[in-house]
Design a protein around this motif. Structure first.
Motif, PDB file in Angstrom:
ATOM      1  N   ILE A 120       0.346  -1.360  -0.142  1.00  0.00           N
ATOM      2  CA  ILE A 120      -0.410  -0.253   0.279  1.00  0.00           C
ATOM      3  C   ILE A 120       1.166   1.235   0.137  1.00  0.00           C
ATOM      4  CG2 ILE A 120      -1.938   1.911   1.425  1.00  0.00           C
ATOM      5  CD1 ILE A 120      -2.768  -1.976   0.329  1.00  0.00           C
ATOM      6  N   HIS A 121       0.772   1.757  -0.605  1.00  0.00           N
ATOM      7  CA  HIS A 121       1.208   3.369  -1.101  1.00  0.00           C
ATOM      8  C   HIS A 121       0.336   4.477  -1.246  1.00  0.00           C
ATOM      9  CE1 HIS A 121       4.991   1.436  -2.810  1.00  0.00           C
ATOM     10  NE2 HIS A 121       3.842   0.411  -3.218  1.00  0.00           N
ATOM     11  N   VAL A 122       1.416   5.813  -0.946  1.00  0.00           N
ATOM     12  CA  VAL A 122       0.439   7.140  -1.160  1.00  0.00           C
ATOM     13  C   VAL A 122       1.479   8.237  -2.000  1.00  0.00           C
ATOM     14  CG1 VAL A 122      -0.414   9.007  -0.401  1.00  0.00           C
ATOM     15  CG2 VAL A 122      -1.149   6.518   0.828  1.00  0.00           C
TER      16      VAL A 122
ATOM     17  N   GLU B  91      -4.184   7.774  -4.225  1.00  0.00           N
ATOM     18  CA  GLU B  91      -4.000   9.630  -3.830  1.00  0.00           C
ATOM     19  C   GLU B  91      -3.924  10.105  -3.134  1.00  0.00           C
ATOM     20  OE1 GLU B  91      -5.987  13.271  -6.534  1.00  0.00           O
ATOM     21  OE2 GLU B  91      -6.984  12.297  -6.107  1.00  0.00           O
ATOM     22  N   GLY B  92      -2.787  11.397  -2.467  1.00  0.00           N
ATOM     23  CA  GLY B  92      -2.987  12.060  -0.971  1.00  0.00           C
ATOM     24  C   GLY B  92      -1.872  12.355  -1.108  1.00  0.00           C
ATOM     25  N   TRP B  93      -1.283  12.595   0.148  1.00  0.00           N
ATOM     26  CA  TRP B  93      -0.220  12.954   0.892  1.00  0.00           C
ATOM     27  C   TRP B  93      -0.232  12.303   1.948  1.00  0.00           C
ATOM     28  CZ3 TRP B  93      -2.054  16.355  -3.119  1.00  0.00           C
ATOM     29  CH2 TRP B  93      -1.291  16.674  -4.241  1.00  0.00           C
ATOM     30  N   VAL B  94       1.187  12.052   2.785  1.00  0.00           N
ATOM     31  CA  VAL B  94       0.526  11.062   4.060  1.00  0.00           C
ATOM     32  C   VAL B  94       0.343  12.382   5.170  1.00  0.00           C
ATOM     33  CG1 VAL B  94       2.779   9.699   3.777  1.00  0.00           C
ATOM     34  CG2 VAL B  94       2.800  11.602   4.440  1.00  0.00           C
ATOM     35  N   ASP B  95       0.381  13.811   5.032  1.00  0.00           N
ATOM     36  CA  ASP B  95       0.540  14.568   6.456  1.00  0.00           C
ATOM     37  C   ASP B  95      -1.481  14.771   5.830  1.00  0.00           C
ATOM     38  OD1 ASP B  95       1.257  15.799   4.081  1.00  0.00           O
ATOM     39  OD2 ASP B  95       2.197  17.527   5.335  1.00  0.00           O
TER      40      ASP B  95
ATOM     41  N   ALA C 112      -7.044  14.040   4.677  1.00  0.00           N
ATOM     42  CA  ALA C 112      -8.440  14.275   4.009  1.00  0.00           C
ATOM     43  C   ALA C 112      -8.687  13.257   2.742  1.00  0.00           C
ATOM     44  CB  ALA C 112      -9.112  16.126   3.434  1.00  0.00           C
ATOM     45  N   TYR C 113      -7.218  13.177   1.955  1.00  0.00           N
ATOM     46  CA  TYR C 113      -7.282  12.289   0.979  1.00  0.00           C
ATOM     47  C   TYR C 113      -8.154  10.443   1.785  1.00  0.00           C
ATOM     48  CZ  TYR C 113      -5.220  15.605  -1.871  1.00  0.00           C
ATOM     49  OH  TYR C 113      -5.014  16.566  -2.478  1.00  0.00           O
ATOM     50  N   PHE C 114      -7.680  10.130   1.977  1.00  0.00           N
ATOM     51  CA  PHE C 114      -8.172   9.086   2.422  1.00  0.00           C
ATOM     52  C   PHE C 114      -9.966   8.954   2.871  1.00  0.00           C
ATOM     53  CE2 PHE C 114      -3.866   8.696   4.778  1.00  0.00           C
ATOM     54  CZ  PHE C 114      -3.396   9.089   3.646  1.00  0.00           C
ATOM     55  N   THR C 115     -10.211   8.703   2.180  1.00  0.00           N
ATOM     56  CA  THR C 115     -12.174   8.982   2.515  1.00  0.00           C
ATOM     57  C   THR C 115     -12.547   8.015   2.072  1.00  0.00           C
ATOM     58  OG1 THR C 115     -12.524   9.290  -0.347  1.00  0.00           O
ATOM     59  CG2 THR C 115     -11.957  10.848   0.044  1.00  0.00           C
ATOM     60  N   ASP C 116     -14.252   7.751   2.330  1.00  0.00           N
ATOM     61  CA  ASP C 116     -14.595   6.413   2.163  1.00  0.00           C
ATOM     62  C   ASP C 116     -14.417   5.974   1.020  1.00  0.00           C
ATOM     63  OD1 ASP C 116     -15.372   7.397   4.938  1.00  0.00           O
ATOM     64  OD2 ASP C 116     -17.734   7.757   4.518  1.00  0.00           O
TER      65      ASP C 116
ATOM     66  N   THR D 285       7.638   6.493   3.992  1.00  0.00           N
ATOM     67  CA  THR D 285       6.757   6.188   5.075  1.00  0.00           C
ATOM     68  C   THR D 285       5.462   6.432   4.933  1.00  0.00           C
ATOM     69  OG1 THR D 285       6.596   9.500   5.346  1.00  0.00           O
ATOM     70  CG2 THR D 285       8.269   8.066   6.933  1.00  0.00           C
ATOM     71  N   ASP D 286       5.538   6.011   4.224  1.00  0.00           N
ATOM     72  CA  ASP D 286       3.590   5.698   3.573  1.00  0.00           C
ATOM     73  C   ASP D 286       3.319   4.430   3.630  1.00  0.00           C
ATOM     74  OD1 ASP D 286       5.918   5.638   1.099  1.00  0.00           O
ATOM     75  OD2 ASP D 286       3.389   5.331  -0.324  1.00  0.00           O
ATOM     76  N   PRO D 287       2.173   4.297   3.747  1.00  0.00           N
ATOM     77  CA  PRO D 287       1.154   5.239   3.907  1.00  0.00           C
ATOM     78  C   PRO D 287       0.902   6.345   5.054  1.00  0.00           C
ATOM     79  CG  PRO D 287      -0.135   3.308   4.610  1.00  0.00           C
ATOM     80  CD  PRO D 287       1.452   2.671   4.486  1.00  0.00           C
ATOM     81  N   GLY D 288       2.155   5.813   6.103  1.00  0.00           N
ATOM     82  CA  GLY D 288       1.974   7.182   6.786  1.00  0.00           C
ATOM     83  C   GLY D 288       0.819   6.980   8.586  1.00  0.00           C
ATOM     84  N   PRO D 289       0.800   7.785   9.174  1.00  0.00           N
ATOM     85  CA  PRO D 289       0.463   8.060  10.211  1.00  0.00           C
ATOM     86  C   PRO D 289      -1.202   7.318  10.643  1.00  0.00           C
ATOM     87  CG  PRO D 289       1.339  10.119  10.451  1.00  0.00           C
ATOM     88  CD  PRO D 289       1.793   8.668   9.219  1.00  0.00           C
ATOM     89  N   HIS D 290      -1.392   8.538   9.333  1.00  0.00           N
ATOM     90  CA  HIS D 290      -3.296   8.284   9.325  1.00  0.00           C
ATOM     91  C   HIS D 290      -4.240   7.390   9.062  1.00  0.00           C
ATOM     92  CE1 HIS D 290      -2.897  12.368  10.831  1.00  0.00           C
ATOM     93  NE2 HIS D 290      -1.612  12.936   9.828  1.00  0.00           N
ATOM     94  N   TRP D 291      -3.196   6.331   7.815  1.00  0.00           N
ATOM     95  CA  TRP D 291      -3.946   5.826   6.992  1.00  0.00           C
ATOM     96  C   TRP D 291      -4.562   4.458   8.410  1.00  0.00           C
ATOM     97  CZ3 TRP D 291      -5.247   4.177   2.056  1.00  0.00           C
ATOM     98  CH2 TRP D 291      -5.222   2.858   1.931  1.00  0.00           C
TER      99      TRP D 291
END
Length: 200
Positions: A71-73, A133-137, A140-144, A182-188
């Motif tokens: 899994i990547h961002v 699509e998005g940025w690790v920080d 909001a890009y990690f939509t439903d 660091t992706d997908p990062g701490p918000h994934w």
């Protein structure tokens, strides 16, 4: 996104201004992404081929067993990511890219071929790479829609290759040995994602 098939180093892509993201809005296909679902490995994906200079032709799973999903961002917009994959000078690809706003799935490399996404040749040969699509920080890009459509894609990959639907076999780019990512990062939300994969 990782550059080339062997080394952990990567060229940082320029980050453009983030586009406004609204979950559930179906966006029209752009010229760069417009593609047919004919012949894709995943029937809900649209074929948007990467440059043949940016991956290795293969005959997986006969040549190499497929036992991971990575899994990547993107750290880029969806459209720019597709443009990068289509540029033969970039030396980077993933099998799939998932759009944030509506979960639209583009397939850029056939699963039997080796995409250059992990920055580790062994992991490239044995995995299917999915960019989001998005940025690790910017969570909001990690939509439903992104979570749901990506999880259905990952479930399909796991079902077709007998990959267990767990965190040992569905990993983040950050977990690839030797990576500088660091992706997908701490918000994934891994708990949510693995649950959705198992429900798909």
């Amino acid at each position: 996104m990782a550059r080339n098939g062997s080394g952990p180093s990567r060229r940082r892509l320029l980050q453009s201004a983030a586009l406004a993201v609204t979950a559930g809005v179906v966006l029209p296909a752009t010229h760069a992404e417009a593609g047919s679902t004919d012949g894709t490995d995943y029937p809900l994906a649209h074929w948007t081929p990467a440059s043949t200079a940016n991956y290795t032709a293969s005959t997986r799973p006969s040549a190499y067993a497929i036992d991971r999903v990575v899994i990547h961002v993107t750290q880029e917009t969806f459209a720019n990511t597709l443009t990068i994959f289509q540029d033969p000078a970039k030396a980077v690809t993933a099998h799939y890219v998932v759009r944030s706003a509506d979960g639209y799935v583009a397939q850029c490399v056939r699963e039997h071929d080796i995409a250059w996404h992990a920055g580790n040749w062994d992991y490239n040969t044995r995995s299917v790479g999915i960019e989001h699509e998005g940025w690790v920080d910017q969570p909001a890009y990690f939509t439903d829609a992104l979570y749901a459509k990506s999880a259905a894609l990952t479930a399909s990959v796991c079902d077709r290759y007998g990959i267990p639907k767990d965190r040992t076999h569905i990993i983040g780019h950050v977990e690839v040995p030797g990576t500088d990512h660091t992706d997908p990062g701490p918000h994934w939300d891994w708990v949510r994602y693995i649950r959705l994969v198992n429900l798909a």
